[in-house]
Design an enzyme around this catalytic site. Structure first.
Site, short mmCIF file in Angstrom:
data_model
loop_
_atom_site.label_atom_id
_atom_site.label_comp_id
_atom_site.label_asym_id
_atom_site.label_seq_id
_atom_site.Cartn_x
_atom_site.Cartn_y
_atom_site.Cartn_z
N LYS A 64 54.26 -27.61 -76.42
CA LYS A 64 55.14 -26.54 -77.04
C LYS A 64 54.83 -26.49 -78.35
O LYS A 64 54.57 -27.45 -79.00
CB LYS A 64 56.56 -27.25 -76.65
N SER A 107 64.98 -23.25 -74.66
CA SER A 107 64.05 -22.65 -75.54
C SER A 107 62.47 -22.94 -74.96
O SER A 107 61.39 -22.28 -75.43
CB SER A 107 64.01 -23.21 -76.95
N SER A 129 67.15 -27.38 -73.50
CA SER A 129 66.05 -26.49 -73.61
C SER A 129 64.70 -27.28 -72.72
O SER A 129 63.82 -26.40 -72.72
CB SER A 129 65.65 -26.61 -75.03
#
EC number: 6.3.5.7
Length: 494
Positions: free
Chosen positions: A80, A160, A184
Site C-alpha cells: 500500500k 482506503s 480500511s
C-alpha cells in the site's frame, strides 16, 4: 501445472522451499499479471517488477546454497502506497507527495523484505487513507475485479486499501499490506471476497507509515485466506523502539496455533448492530455465521454494546482532528509538490501548495478537524469525543467478560458502483458503521468472506477479539472460512 498466480502465501512459500518452482518463476508470473491488469483495474500507482525479481533471485540463491528461508520466502506482494519504501515513490495517493522518494524504509515493509517477500509495486488507495471506496485517490479510481452479472458498471473495491483488495481478489498479487484506521482493511476485504485482519493497536509498527489518525492507524495483512493472513501478520508484527505506541510483546506463533474448534468458546452477538432497515442479504449472512460458529462448537450469547450509536460521530471527530494535526507538516518546503505563485511570500506558498496538493475529501477532513480543535469548540467536540471513546472501550471490556469473540457484519452492504455515493460524504461515512467501534477500542478484528448477495457480490463477516488475542480472532475466522467454503472468483473481464 497449477497457474502460479492462483497460489497464496503458504502454497508459494512451501512450493519454493520444495523446489516445485522457483521464486523467480513466481515473480515473473505475477509481474505479467500486474502488467496485464493494471490498465483496467488501476490497482497500482507504481509497479516495481525489477524489485520483485531481485528479491526472488535472493531467495532462489539462498535455497540453492541451503540457507534457511524466511516466513514469506518467494512471495511477491503489493505494498500500500502509505508505507515508505526506500528509493521508490511514496505518495499516500496525494499530489502533494508526488515524486517523494523516501531515504528510509518503513519498519513493516523492512520486516517483510527480511522475511523473504518481494515488492510488485505500490498500491493505490484513498488519498491519505481517507475514504471508503478508493474514489479520493489523486491517481484515479481503483476498479474492483467484481461486477454484477450482466452489468459492466465499475464497482468500488472498498477503501482506503482498495488497491490492495483489488489486486488480491484479481489474483495479480497473492497478498498485500493494508492499513486500518476505521475499517480500511476489513471493508475492502469484505467488498472483494478476501480476508484481512486489523491487529491490536500497536502490534505492527507505525514507523514509516504516512499518518492519518495516529491513535487509530494500524497496519495489517490482506490475503486469500485466514492462514495466509496469520503467516503475513507474523512477519509484519513486532516491537519497534522507533514507534512510541509499539507493543513491547513477543509475536505469538499464530499460524502454528490455528484451530477452528470453537468448543468451549462463547461468541457474542451485539444487539445494537441489528440496524433498522439492514440489508436482508447482510442479515442472512450474519445468521449464517452464527449457525456456522454454533456448528463449530461455540455457545452463542447476545450481548450489549450500549454506546455503539455514538461510535461514528466519535470517530469522525477524533480522526479528522488527528489528521488536521498530522497533515499540517505538508507545506512544500522540503519534499513533494511546491506551488510558488510569482511574487508570493512564504505563507502564500504554504496556502497555494496545500490548495493544489490536497484533494477535496482531505480538505474536508482537515477543516472538520481544525474546527473541532479550535479554542471555542475543543471541549464541546474533541474532549467529549474522547470521553465517549472511553465508554465504547469499556463496553467491549464488559462484553469480553462474558464472551471470547464477537461476530458482526463487516459492512452494511456489498460493493456499490463508483459514483453511487461520492456525492454525499455522510452516506459514504456510514460504510464504517460496523468497523469503527473496534478501531476506537484498539481491538483486533478481521473480515472473512461469507458468501454472495443477491447480485452475486461478496459479503464479509467480522470477528472482533480481546486486545492481544489475534489468535482467537484468527481461529474463529478459520471456523467461519471452513464452513462458508467461499470459492467464488470474479469473472475475468480485464
Amino acid at each position: 501445472m497449477t497457474n502460479l498466480t492462483d497460489l497464496g502465501i503458504a502454497a508459494i512459500r512451501d512450493g519454493v522451499a520444495r523446489g516445485d518452482f522457483t521464486a523467480t518463476e513466481v515473480a515473473t508470473a505475477f509481474n505479467a499479471a500486474v502488467e496485464a491488469a493494471q490498465p483496467a483495474l488501476n490497482a497500482f500507482i507504481v509497479t516495481t517488477p525489477e524489485e520483485a525479481l531481485e528479491a526472488a533471485g535472493k531467495v532462489d540463491a539462498d535455497r540453492t546454497a541451503g540457507r534457511p528461508l524466511g516466513k514469506m520466502a518467494g512471495v511477491p506482494i503489493g505494498m500500500k502506497d502509505l508505507f515508505a519504501t526506500r528509493g521508490t515513490q511514496t505518495t499516500a495517493a496525494s499530489k502533494i507527495l508526488e515524486g517523494f522518494m523516501p531515504e528510509y524504509e518503513s519498519t513493516v515493509s523492512q520486516k517483510l523484505w527480511d522475511a523473504g517477500a518481494g515488492m510488485l509495486g505500490k498500491l493505490n488507495l484513498d488519498q491519505f487513507a481517507m475514504g471508503s471506496s478508493n474514489e479520493t485517490s489523486a491517481f484515479g479510481n481503483v476498479i474492483s475485479p467484481w461486477r454484477r452479472p450482466g452489468d459492466t458498471a465499475p464497482l468500488a473495491p472498498g477503501g482506503s486499501s482498495g488497491g490492495s483488495s483489488s489486486a488480491v481478489a484479481a489474483r495479480i498479487a497473492p497478498a498485500a499490506t493494508g492499513t486500518d484506521t476505521g475499517g480500511s482493511i476489513r471493508q475492502p476485504a469484505a467488498f472483494t471476497g478476501i480476508s484481512g485482519i486489523k491487529p491490536t493497536y500497536g502490534r505492527c509498527s507505525r514507523w514509516g507509515i504516512v499518518a492519518f489518525a495516529s491513535s487509530l492507524d494500524q497496519a495489517g495483512p490482506m490475503a486469500r485466506d485466514v492462514a495466509d493472513c496469520a503467516i503475513m501478520l507474523e512477519a509484519m508484527a513486532g516491537f519497534d523502539p522507533k514507534d512510541s505506541t509499539s507493543l513491547d510483546m513477543p509475536v505469538p506463533e499464530w499460524t502454528a496455533n490455528l484451530d477452528p474448534d470453537m468448543r468451549g468458546k462463547k461468541v457474542g452477538i451485539p444487539r445494537e448492530y441489528r440496524l433498522d432497515g439492514m440489508d436482508p442479504d447482510v442479515a442472512r449472512s450474519w445468521e449464517d455465521g452464527i449457525a456456522w460458529l454454533k456448528d463449530a462448537g461455540a455457545e452463542i450469547v447476545e450481548i450489549s454494546l450500549p454506546h455503539t450509536k455514538y461510535a461514528l460521530p466519535t470517530y469522525y471527530i477524533i480522526a479528522p482532528a488527528e489528521a488536521s494535526s498530522n497533515l499540517a507538516r505538508y507545506d512544500g518546503v522540503r519534499y513533494g509538490l511546491r506551488d510558488l505563485p510569482e511574487g508570493a511570500g512564504l505563507q502564500d506558498m504554504y496556502a497555494a501548495t496545500r490548495a493544489a496538493g490536497f484533494g477535496p475529501e482531505v480538505k474536508r477532513r482537515i477543516l472538520i478537524g481544525t474546527y473541532v480543535l479550535s479554542a471555542g469548540f475543543y471541549d464541546a467536540y474533541y474532549t467529549q469525543a474522547q470521553k465517549v471513546r472511553t465508554l465504547i472501550s469499556h463496553d467491549f471490556t464488559n462484553a469480553f467478560r462474558e464472551v471470547d469473540v464477537i461476530l458482526a457484519p463487516t459492512a452494511p452492504s456489498s460493493a456499490f458502483a463508483l459514483g453511487e455515493k461520492s456525492a454525499d460524504p455522510l452516506e459514504m461515512y456510514l460504510n464504517d458503521v460496523f468497523s469503527v467501534p473496534a478501531s476506537l477500542a484498539g481491538l483486533p478484528a478481521m473480515s472473512v468472506p461469507a458468501g454472495l448477495d443477491r447480485n452475486g457480490l461478496p459479503l464479509g463477516l467480522q470477528v472482533i477479539g480481546r486486545a492481544f488475542d489475534e489468535q482467537g480472532v484468527l481461529n474463529a475466522g478459520l471456523a467461519l472460512e471452513q464452513r462458508a467454503r467461499f470459492s467464488a472468483r470474479p469473472a475475468k473481464w480485464w
